[in-house]
Design a protein around this motif. Structure first.
Motif, PDB file in Angstrom:
ATOM      1  N   TRP A   3     -65.519 -11.753  54.761  1.00  0.00           N
ATOM      2  CA  TRP A   3     -65.712 -11.444  53.351  1.00  0.00           C
ATOM      3  C   TRP A   3     -65.963 -12.736  52.614  1.00  0.00           C
ATOM      4  N   SER A   4     -66.931 -12.740  51.702  1.00  0.00           N
ATOM      5  CA  SER A   4     -67.197 -13.948  50.932  1.00  0.00           C
ATOM      6  C   SER A   4     -67.703 -13.579  49.550  1.00  0.00           C
ATOM      7  N   THR A   5     -67.491 -14.486  48.608  1.00  0.00           N
ATOM      8  CA  THR A   5     -67.978 -14.296  47.250  1.00  0.00           C
ATOM      9  C   THR A   5     -67.967 -15.633  46.524  1.00  0.00           C
ATOM     10  N   GLU A   6     -68.737 -15.728  45.476  1.00  0.00           N
ATOM     11  CA  GLU A   6     -68.690 -16.898  44.598  1.00  0.00           C
ATOM     12  C   GLU A   6     -67.639 -16.631  43.525  1.00  0.00           C
ATOM     13  N   HIS A   7     -66.780 -17.611  43.265  1.00  0.00           N
ATOM     14  CA  HIS A   7     -65.737 -17.470  42.251  1.00  0.00           C
ATOM     15  C   HIS A   7     -65.689 -18.753  41.434  1.00  0.00           C
ATOM     16  N   LYS A   8     -66.107 -18.657  40.162  1.00  0.00           N
ATOM     17  CA  LYS A   8     -66.150 -19.825  39.286  1.00  0.00           C
ATOM     18  C   LYS A   8     -66.941 -20.970  39.936  1.00  0.00           C
ATOM     19  N   ASP A   9     -68.122 -20.624  40.443  1.00  0.00           N
ATOM     20  CA  ASP A   9     -69.044 -21.579  41.064  1.00  0.00           C
ATOM     21  C   ASP A   9     -68.513 -22.188  42.354  1.00  0.00           C
ATOM     22  N   ASN A  10     -67.489 -21.604  42.944  1.00  0.00           N
ATOM     23  CA  ASN A  10     -66.955 -22.063  44.213  1.00  0.00           C
ATOM     24  C   ASN A  10     -67.039 -20.935  45.231  1.00  0.00           C
ATOM     25  N   LEU A  11     -66.904 -21.293  46.501  1.00  0.00           N
ATOM     26  CA  LEU A  11     -67.037 -20.319  47.576  1.00  0.00           C
ATOM     27  C   LEU A  11     -65.676 -19.845  48.053  1.00  0.00           C
ATOM     28  N   LEU A  12     -65.505 -18.537  48.105  1.00  0.00           N
ATOM     29  CA  LEU A  12     -64.333 -17.919  48.712  1.00  0.00           C
ATOM     30  C   LEU A  12     -64.784 -17.227  49.987  1.00  0.00           C
ATOM     31  N   SER A  73     -52.161  -3.730  60.477  1.00  0.00           N
ATOM     32  CA  SER A  73     -52.233  -4.747  59.434  1.00  0.00           C
ATOM     33  C   SER A  73     -53.443  -5.630  59.703  1.00  0.00           C
ATOM     34  N   MET A  74     -53.444  -6.834  59.140  1.00  0.00           N
ATOM     35  CA  MET A  74     -54.545  -7.771  59.352  1.00  0.00           C
ATOM     36  C   MET A  74     -53.984  -9.172  59.573  1.00  0.00           C
ATOM     37  N   ASP A  75     -54.526  -9.858  60.578  1.00  0.00           N
ATOM     38  CA  ASP A  75     -54.354 -11.303  60.684  1.00  0.00           C
ATOM     39  C   ASP A  75     -55.551 -11.903  59.951  1.00  0.00           C
ATOM     40  N   MET A  76     -55.311 -12.870  59.084  1.00  0.00           N
ATOM     41  CA  MET A  76     -56.438 -13.345  58.285  1.00  0.00           C
ATOM     42  C   MET A  76     -56.241 -14.775  57.827  1.00  0.00           C
ATOM     43  N   ILE A  77     -57.344 -15.368  57.412  1.00  0.00           N
ATOM     44  CA  ILE A  77     -57.337 -16.663  56.752  1.00  0.00           C
ATOM     45  C   ILE A  77     -58.357 -16.600  55.628  1.00  0.00           C
ATOM     46  N   ILE A  78     -57.987 -17.164  54.490  1.00  0.00           N
ATOM     47  CA  ILE A  78     -58.901 -17.175  53.345  1.00  0.00           C
ATOM     48  C   ILE A  78     -59.010 -18.600  52.820  1.00  0.00           C
ATOM     49  N   CYS A  79     -60.240 -19.020  52.553  1.00  0.00           N
ATOM     50  CA  CYS A  79     -60.518 -20.390  52.126  1.00  0.00           C
ATOM     51  C   CYS A  79     -61.227 -20.392  50.783  1.00  0.00           C
ATOM     52  N   HIS A  80     -60.879 -21.360  49.954  1.00  0.00           N
ATOM     53  CA  HIS A  80     -61.540 -21.581  48.674  1.00  0.00           C
ATOM     54  C   HIS A  80     -62.137 -22.980  48.705  1.00  0.00           C
ATOM     55  N   PHE A  81     -63.463 -23.054  48.742  1.00  0.00           N
ATOM     56  CA  PHE A  81     -64.157 -24.335  48.835  1.00  0.00           C
ATOM     57  C   PHE A  81     -64.679 -24.735  47.470  1.00  0.00           C
ATOM     58  N   ASN A  82     -64.160 -25.865  46.961  1.00  0.00           N
ATOM     59  CA  ASN A  82     -64.619 -26.412  45.699  1.00  0.00           C
ATOM     60  C   ASN A  82     -65.810 -27.320  45.978  1.00  0.00           C
ATOM     61  N   LYS A  83     -66.988 -26.904  45.559  1.00  0.00           N
ATOM     62  CA  LYS A  83     -68.215 -27.623  45.884  1.00  0.00           C
ATOM     63  C   LYS A  83     -68.297 -28.980  45.190  1.00  0.00           C
ATOM     64  N   GLN A  84     -67.669 -29.092  44.025  1.00  0.00           N
ATOM     65  CA  GLN A  84     -67.788 -30.318  43.251  1.00  0.00           C
ATOM     66  C   GLN A  84     -66.970 -31.458  43.849  1.00  0.00           C
ATOM     67  N   ASN A  85     -65.694 -31.185  44.149  1.00  0.00           N
ATOM     68  CA  ASN A  85     -64.851 -32.265  44.680  1.00  0.00           C
ATOM     69  C   ASN A  85     -64.613 -32.162  46.184  1.00  0.00           C
ATOM     70  N   LYS A  86     -65.286 -31.193  46.819  1.00  0.00           N
ATOM     71  CA  LYS A  86     -65.223 -31.020  48.281  1.00  0.00           C
ATOM     72  C   LYS A  86     -63.784 -30.885  48.803  1.00  0.00           C
ATOM     73  N   THR A  87     -63.023 -30.037  48.140  1.00  0.00           N
ATOM     74  CA  THR A  87     -61.680 -29.717  48.627  1.00  0.00           C
ATOM     75  C   THR A  87     -61.652 -28.289  49.147  1.00  0.00           C
TER      76      THR A  87
END
Length: 208
Positions: A3-12, A73-87
């Motif tokens: 699953w992915s989406t843009e959130h406040k100009d960042n990638l989830l 249930s679900m085993d999962m990992i979710i990442c939030h990538f900040n494109k500006q500061n690369k965190t």
């Protein structure tokens, strides 16, 4: 499922592996995908732990309301990538991912708490990583390392999986995909024996 989406100009981005197979697994995938969309659209999110804790409450309440005794249930990992500061801010349950930088692989693990079984306690945490240009992130389910095959009919396992990634990470992503596919096909058909695929296989590679 992923699953992915843009959130406040960042990638989830999320990699989710449902514990149920067949119809239960498909049903959990639909619920999980819709729940993630609902959380992002209607809640204030600042950390990936906020998403995971909301998802945990969603599954817990749904199970209670339906009086469902099935423990899917679900085993999962979710990442939030900040494109500006690369965190990269990440959270998860019963999952891990790899970061390859300068020919070395780093393993990041998540909480060992099942999703949706309890809402008491401190909840899920999150961690931040400062990324560098050229870093590669690999999210994956356990389907690849757990696949049986080879000359002794054993699991592929995680160490050979990491060694394989280290041998191909410099290649374009399309070539990495093909190398992973051919390696697994060869593993399943070793020495004339064809081993059935026992689980879904998902691998996501991201290059900074």
């Amino acid at each position: 499922f992923y699953w992915s989406t843009e959130h406040k100009d960042n990638l989830l981005l999320a990699m989710c592996d449902c514990t149920g197979h067949g119809v239960p697994g498909a049903f959990m995938s639909i619920i999980g995908h819709n729940a993630l969309n609902d959380i992002i659209n209607h809640e204030e999110i600042s950390q990936t732990s906020d998403i995971l804790n909301s998802l945990n409450s969603y599954f817990y309440k749904s199970r209670k309301e339906s009086k469902n005794t099935v423990m899917d249930s679900m085993d999962m990992i979710i990442c939030h990538f900040n494109k500006q500061n690369k965190t990269l801010n990440f959270s998860g349950c019963l999952q891990q991912f790899y970061l390859i930088r300068d020919g070395e692989i780093q393993i990041y693990r998540t909480d060992s708490i099942p999703l949706g079984l309890n809402i008491e306690g401190d909840g899920f945490g999150s961690e931040n990583i400062i990324l560098q240009k050229g870093d590669l992130i690999y999210l994956f389910s356990d389907g690849y390392p757990d696949q049986f095959g080879g000359p002794r009919g054993k699991k592929f396992k995680y160490k050979p999986f990491r060694e394989l990634l280290l041998s191909i990470y410099k290649k374009p992503m399309s070539e990495q995909h093909e190398a992973l596919r051919k390696t697994m096909l060869s593993w399943r058909k070793d020495h004339g024996t064809i081993y059935e695929q026992i689980d879904d296989i998902s691998i996501i590679g991201l290059k900074v």
